[in-house]
Structures are given as structure tokens and as C-alpha cells.
Design an enzyme around this catalytic site. Structure first.
Site, PDB file in Angstrom:
ATOM      1  N   CYS A 102      -3.320  10.619   1.240  1.00 31.87           N
ATOM      2  CA  CYS A 102      -2.956   9.103   0.479  1.00 31.87           C
ATOM      3  C   CYS A 102      -1.402  10.355   0.124  1.00 31.87           C
ATOM      4  CB  CYS A 102      -3.634   8.398  -0.165  1.00 31.87           C
ATOM      5  SG  CYS A 102      -5.199   8.656   0.842  1.00 31.87           S
ATOM      6  N   LYS A 159       0.315  -1.403   0.354  1.00 30.01           N
ATOM      7  CA  LYS A 159      -0.322   0.261   0.131  1.00 30.01           C
ATOM      8  C   LYS A 159       0.604   1.202   0.216  1.00 30.01           C
ATOM      9  CE  LYS A 159      -3.112   3.030   0.574  1.00 30.01           C
ATOM     10  NZ  LYS A 159      -4.349   3.113  -0.838  1.00 30.01           N
TER      11      LYS A 159
HETATM   12  N1  SAJ Z   1      -1.652  14.344  -9.132  1.00 34.01           N
HETATM   13  C1  SAJ Z   1      -0.314  15.446 -10.085  1.00 34.01           C
HETATM   14  N2  SAJ Z   1       0.028  15.092 -11.411  1.00 34.01           N
HETATM   15  C2  SAJ Z   1      -0.785  13.472 -11.510  1.00 34.01           C
HETATM   16  C3  SAJ Z   1      -1.219  12.928 -11.285  1.00 34.01           C
HETATM   17  C4  SAJ Z   1      -1.931  13.925  -9.922  1.00 34.01           C
HETATM   18  O1  SAJ Z   1      -0.580  16.488  -9.852  1.00 34.01           O
HETATM   19  O2  SAJ Z   1       0.003  13.836 -12.659  1.00 34.01           O
HETATM   20  C5  SAJ Z   1      -1.553  15.234  -7.678  1.00 34.01           C
HETATM   21  C6  SAJ Z   1      -3.583  15.548  -7.762  1.00 34.01           C
HETATM   22  O3  SAJ Z   1      -3.841  16.963  -8.485  1.00 34.01           O
HETATM   23  C7  SAJ Z   1      -3.689  15.821  -6.319  1.00 34.01           C
HETATM   24  C8  SAJ Z   1      -2.518  14.285  -6.137  1.00 34.01           C
HETATM   25  O4  SAJ Z   1      -1.429  14.459  -7.214  1.00 34.01           O
HETATM   26  O5  SAJ Z   1      -3.109  16.978  -5.487  1.00 34.01           O
HETATM   27  C9  SAJ Z   1      -3.240  12.934  -5.910  1.00 34.01           C
HETATM   28  O6  SAJ Z   1      -4.203  13.121  -6.414  1.00 34.01           O
HETATM   29  P1  SAJ Z   1      -4.240  11.383  -6.936  1.00 34.01           P
HETATM   30  O7  SAJ Z   1      -4.722  11.718  -8.126  1.00 34.01           O
HETATM   31  O8  SAJ Z   1      -3.676  10.747  -8.022  1.00 34.01           O
HETATM   32  O9  SAJ Z   1      -4.421  10.019  -6.074  1.00 34.01           O
HETATM   33  P2  SAJ Z   1      -5.306  10.203  -5.125  1.00 34.01           P
HETATM   34  O10 SAJ Z   1      -5.065  11.027  -3.435  1.00 34.01           O
HETATM   35  O11 SAJ Z   1      -6.803  11.207  -5.483  1.00 34.01           O
HETATM   36  O12 SAJ Z   1      -5.942   8.151  -4.402  1.00 34.01           O
HETATM   37  C10 SAJ Z   1      -4.648   7.877  -4.039  1.00 34.01           C
HETATM   38  C11 SAJ Z   1      -4.995   6.935  -5.413  1.00 34.01           C
HETATM   39  N3  SAJ Z   1      -3.349   5.998  -4.795  1.00 34.01           N
HETATM   40  C12 SAJ Z   1      -2.621   5.804  -6.702  1.00 34.01           C
HETATM   41  O13 SAJ Z   1      -3.444   6.427  -7.426  1.00 34.01           O
HETATM   42  C13 SAJ Z   1      -1.500   4.789  -6.610  1.00 34.01           C
HETATM   43  C14 SAJ Z   1      -5.553   5.667  -4.720  1.00 34.01           C
HETATM   44  O14 SAJ Z   1      -5.575   5.025  -6.115  1.00 34.01           O
HETATM   45  C15 SAJ Z   1      -5.277   5.640  -3.274  1.00 34.01           C
HETATM   46  O15 SAJ Z   1      -6.649   4.247  -2.628  1.00 34.01           O
HETATM   47  C16 SAJ Z   1      -5.743   6.849  -2.460  1.00 34.01           C
HETATM   48  O16 SAJ Z   1      -4.696   7.401  -3.326  1.00 34.01           O
HETATM   49  C17 SAJ Z   1      -5.407   6.041  -0.943  1.00 34.01           C
HETATM   50  O17 SAJ Z   1      -6.271   6.446  -0.662  1.00 34.01           O
HETATM   51  O18 SAJ Z   1      -4.849   5.895  -0.267  1.00 34.01           O
END
Ligand code: SAJ
Length: 432
Positions: free
Chosen positions: A269, A215
Site C-alpha cells: 500500500c 485514500k
Molecule cells: N514503517 C516505517 N516506519 C514507521 C512506520 C512504518 O519504516 O514509522 C514501514 C513498515 O516497516 C512497513 C511500511 O512502513 O514496511 C508500511 O507499514 P505500516 O504499518 O505503516 O502500514 P501498512 O502498509 O501495513 O498499512 C497501511 C496503513 N495506512 C496508513 O497507516 C496511512 C493502513 O491503514 C492502510 O489500510 C493500508 O496501508 C492499506 O491497505 O492501504
């Protein structure tokens, strides 16, 4: 004849616990959802919800009405206990994981355990937490034979992290594969048999420590990769290049897939979980620690770039577009967008206007700054400077014609057709 459905007790009814409880209830099992907050319990028992998630309201209403989901502040006897409570940092300033909520929930569960029960932890946790749970149960219930410390254990204890994406939780809860780590192989099998009742993805069994680490690794992987994109964006700013163009071209390589730069990494997360690895292996994690530094540093870079643009356009009103931590959600917790615009509000006061279609009011820290909330239309009509902080669909849809003549700083790359703002600012300075 079909085996009797297990009775389930879900401890913690937050962003993960409530949707999971509702999905389990929909599969036909009886679920008692437990939360320490009476208001949350009352809301759910009315068939309503206290969090925002796509389609969750209708599902909770249906399973409460059918009697499959009930909420309470008290843990009660069941066959399967699932714990989904927060694991924040301790307030020591060192990003130390605080597993006290997990252990408190475990002690409540321990009081009602009977031989044959299964206890599963879903909360993101540092490696070793599932064993710490087992030890907490042992202290509370010396009468029970527990896995890993007694022959012929009577209780199964396992770790099964959630990995659902906010905004797609109900879909991903069913379709994602699950890693299920048991303290013993038998524990993992027991927990997997439970998840197979409502999950369509594959339930892959392993040991508890591997599942805990998996995780953390998933979110650290993403953090490191976003850091690479954010570092490229800072390089591109220094070299006067378009990072989006470079990433788009590089991603045409069959083995390159660079993520998207933004104003920093938000949510509860990805910016948090890498520290849980660092905590257990500080000397061995220079890359993970650096990635955290790069992503936090991107927020400061955005504040500096936005300030330069605002200073280059004296007298112009400024619209900061978006407060959420990512697109099309109303979750503003740990949001870089919010941090950036609140900092600009403190610096530039009434010149700052915040556009966020997912809220009626600005968060508390804007109080006294003079900054105000505007709807998108008014912002486009009255603001000369636009700072894009969130890639909401509503912002993406703004046509070039509405942005012509504006000074734009687009941290999400949603308007590739926009003439470059920083260059425009420099032109303006030169001609003044
Ligand atoms: N972000 C970027 N660039 C990207 C992708 C994301 O800047 O290319 C930023 C987003 O804007 C945001 C942050 O990263 O601020 C996180 O967003 P996210 O959509 O990547 O992830 P979360 O936090 O909504 O959810 C994550 C997910 N983990 C992964 O994709 C590895 C989700 O599957 C998990 O269940 C969740 O964390 C968790 O609960 O741990």
C-alpha cells in the site's frame, strides 16, 4: 418492524475482501463471497482461510457454519455489491495503475444488477475509477438509468476505501471511520446506510473523487513522513550520530512527531499508492516522488552499510533478523528486509543465515545462494554479526548479555543499549 437485511455479494476474497465479508456476515447479513480462484472458494466453504490475519480463522469458521457466508466463483444477484480486487501497476515500468481487475469485476456485477441495487468499490484506485465503473456498467446494461448520466438513477454507485492495518484488520474494520464517496449524494447515502449496519466508526459522506483521493493521500502522507525519518537516519550515519536518540528528543516537542526509520518501506500500500497520485499529476508531485526515491534509496543504503560491516568481520557468520515487511506478521511480499538479506545472500553465500520465526522455509530467491535459515537461539550462539531488519517482538526481547561482543547493525532501533556496530567495525579495522 426491522427492515429486511440486504443480500451482499463481495467480489474479491483477499486480505480485505475476506475479512470484510466475514464481518458483514457476522452482523447477520447473507454474504456471497466471489473469487476467481477455485481453491480459495473451496477453502472458505470448508470454513478455513487462505491468508493469515489475527482471529480471522475463528470468525470465518463461525460465519460459514452459520450459513451467513458462502463462497463461489460466480457473481450472483444481490442488493449490495462490494468490489475488493487488486489494483496493481501495469508492466510498463512507469508505475501506471492497472484497473482492469476492477473493470472486469464490474462487468460481472453489471450482468446481474436490478433497479435498487448498490455497487461499492473498496480497492485503492486512481481518481476517476468509480466513474469508469459506472461507464462500464452503462456499456454492459444500457437498460439501467445510472447516476450522473441519467435522471432518476436506479443504481447507487459509490467508493468506500478500506483503511485497515494488517494485523488489526478485524478491529479496525469495525472501529475506523469510513469516507464514503458517491457519484451523487444519494449514492453516498445509500452506501453509508449499508456500512452503518456493521461499522461503529463514523461514516462520513462525500463525492467519489474526493474519497478516491483521500485514500491515496493517507498512504502518501505516511510515505512522505517515513521518508523524512529515513533521510534523517542516513544523515545520522554520515555524521556518526544516533538517529533514535535525536528522534526521541525531537518528539518531546509538542508539535513534532517523527516516524521511525527502517530498512525501507514495504507492504502493498504505502510504497504503491503514492504513485497513483503521481500518475494523475506528475508535474505537481515533486515531494511525493522524492519521498518514494528516499525510501527506496534507504534499502540500498542498508545493503551498503550491512556489506561494510560484514566485510569488516571476515570469517564471521552473519544473521539477518527478519523477512516480514513489518513487525509480528508473516507477510513477506514487497518486504525491504527480504530484499536486503537476499542481496546479501547472493553476495556472501553461506555466511548468511536468515532468522524468521514466521516461516518454515526461505523464499525461492535464496535457492542456490548457500544461505540458510536458522532459529534465533542458534543464530545468537553461532553468528558474530547481527543485522536487524524487522522489529519482531522475539528480536526485541533478546537481552544485551546475548549480544555483547557481536557486531550489530540495527536498522529498526530495537536495541538502544547496543554498543555502536559501525564504530565497533572501524575500531576492529584500526586495530587489525
Ligand atoms: N514503517 C516505517 N516506519 C514507521 C512506520 C512504518 O519504516 O514509522 C514501514 C513498515 O516497516 C512497513 C511500511 O512502513 O514496511 C508500511 O507499514 P505500516 O504499518 O505503516 O502500514 P501498512 O502498509 O501495513 O498499512 C497501511 C496503513 N495506512 C496508513 O497507516 C496511512 C493502513 O491503514 C492502510 O489500510 C493500508 O496501508 C492499506 O491497505 O492501504
Amino acid at each position: 418492524m426491522r427492515a429486511k437485511q440486504p443480500e451482499v455479494c463481495m467480489v474479491g476474497l483477499g486480505y480485505i475482501g475476506l475479512p470484510t465479508a466475514a464481518v458483514i456476515a457476522r452482523s447477520g447479513m447473507n454474504v456471497l463471497g466471489v473469487d476467481i480462484t477455485q481453491k480459495v472458494v473451496d477453502t472458505i466453504n470448508r470454513g478455513e482461510i487462505h491468508i493469515e490475519e489475527v482471529d480471522l480463522d475463528a470468525l470465518v469458521q463461525a460465519v460459514v457454519r452459520s450459513g451467513n457466508l458462502k463462497a463461489s466463483t460466480q457473481v450472483a444477484p444481490a442488493d449490495v455489491f462490494v468490489i475488493a480486487v487488486p489494483t496493481p501497476f501495469e508492466k510498463d515500468g512507469h508505475h501506471t495503475p492497472d484497473i482492469s481487475y476492477v473493470l472486469a469485476a464490474t462487468r460481472e456485477v453489471a450482468k446481474v444488477l436490478k433497479p435498487g441495487d448498490t455497487v461499492i468499490l473498496e480497492s485503492t484506485s486512481p481518481v476517476g475509477t468509480t466513474e469508469a465503473m459506472r461507464d462500464a456498467i452503462a456499456a454492459e446494461r444500457p437498460d439501467l438509468r445510472l447516476p450522473g448520466i441519467a435522471a432518476r438513477p436506479e443504481i447507487a454507485i459509490a467508493y468506500c476505501p478500506e483503511r485497515v492495518l494488517p494485523g488489526k484488520i478485524l478491529e479496525e474494520l469495525i472501529h475506523n471511520d469510513r469516507s464514503i464517496g458517491g457519484i451523487t449524494p444519494h449514492c453516498a447515502e445509500q452506501a453509508a446506510a449499508f456500512y452503518q449496519r456493521f461499522v461503529r466508526g463514523e461514516c462520513v459522506v462525500t463525492d467519489a473523487r474526493s474519497a478516491e483521493m483521500t485514500k491515496l493521500v493517507e498512504n502518501a502522507y505516511r510515505d512522505v513522513n517515513i521518508a523524512f525519518a529515513n533521510e534523517l537516519s542516513i544523515v545520522a550515519d554520515a555524521m556518526g550520530m544516533d538517529v533514535w536518540e535525536v528522534i526521541k528528543l525531537a518528539n518531546r516537542h509538542p508539535r513534532v512527531n517523527i516516524l521511525q526509520p527502517g530498512p525501507g518501506v514495504g507492504g502493498h500500500c504505502i510504497a504503491v499508492d503514492p504513485w497513483f497520485i503521481v500518475h494523475g499529476a506528475r508535474e505537481q508531485t515533486p515531494l511525493i516522488q522524492t519521498a518514494r526515491g528516499v525510501n527506496d534509496g534507504k534499502i540500498r543504503h542498508v545493503i551498503a552499510q550491512a556489506s561494510a560491516l560484514i566485510d569488516a568481520a571476515p570469517g564471521e557468520k552473519v544473521a539477518c533478523l527478519g523477512l516480514a515487511f513489518k513487525a509480528n506478521i508473516d507477510d513477506f511480499r514487497e518486504s525491504p528486509a527480504r530484499l536486503v538479506s537476499a542481496t546479501l545472500a547472493r553476495k556472501y553465500g553461506a555466511r548468511i543465515h536468515v532468522v524468521e520465526p514466521h516461516t518454515e522455509e526461505l523464499p525461492i530467491e535464496y535457492g542456490g545462494t548457500g544461505a540458510t535459515k536458522l532459529d534465533l537461539e542458534t543464530a545468537l550462539a553461532t553468528c558474530g554479526v547481527l543485522i536487524v531488519l524487522v522489529d519482531h517482538d522475539a528480536f526485541k526481547a533478546v537481552p544485551l548479555a546475548r549480544r555483547i561482543g557481536k557486531m550489530v547493525y540495527d536498522t529498526r532501533g530495537i536495541w538502544p543499549d547496543q554498543p555502536k556496530a559501525i564504530e565497533a567495525a572501524e575500531d576492529l579495522r584500526r586495530s587489525a
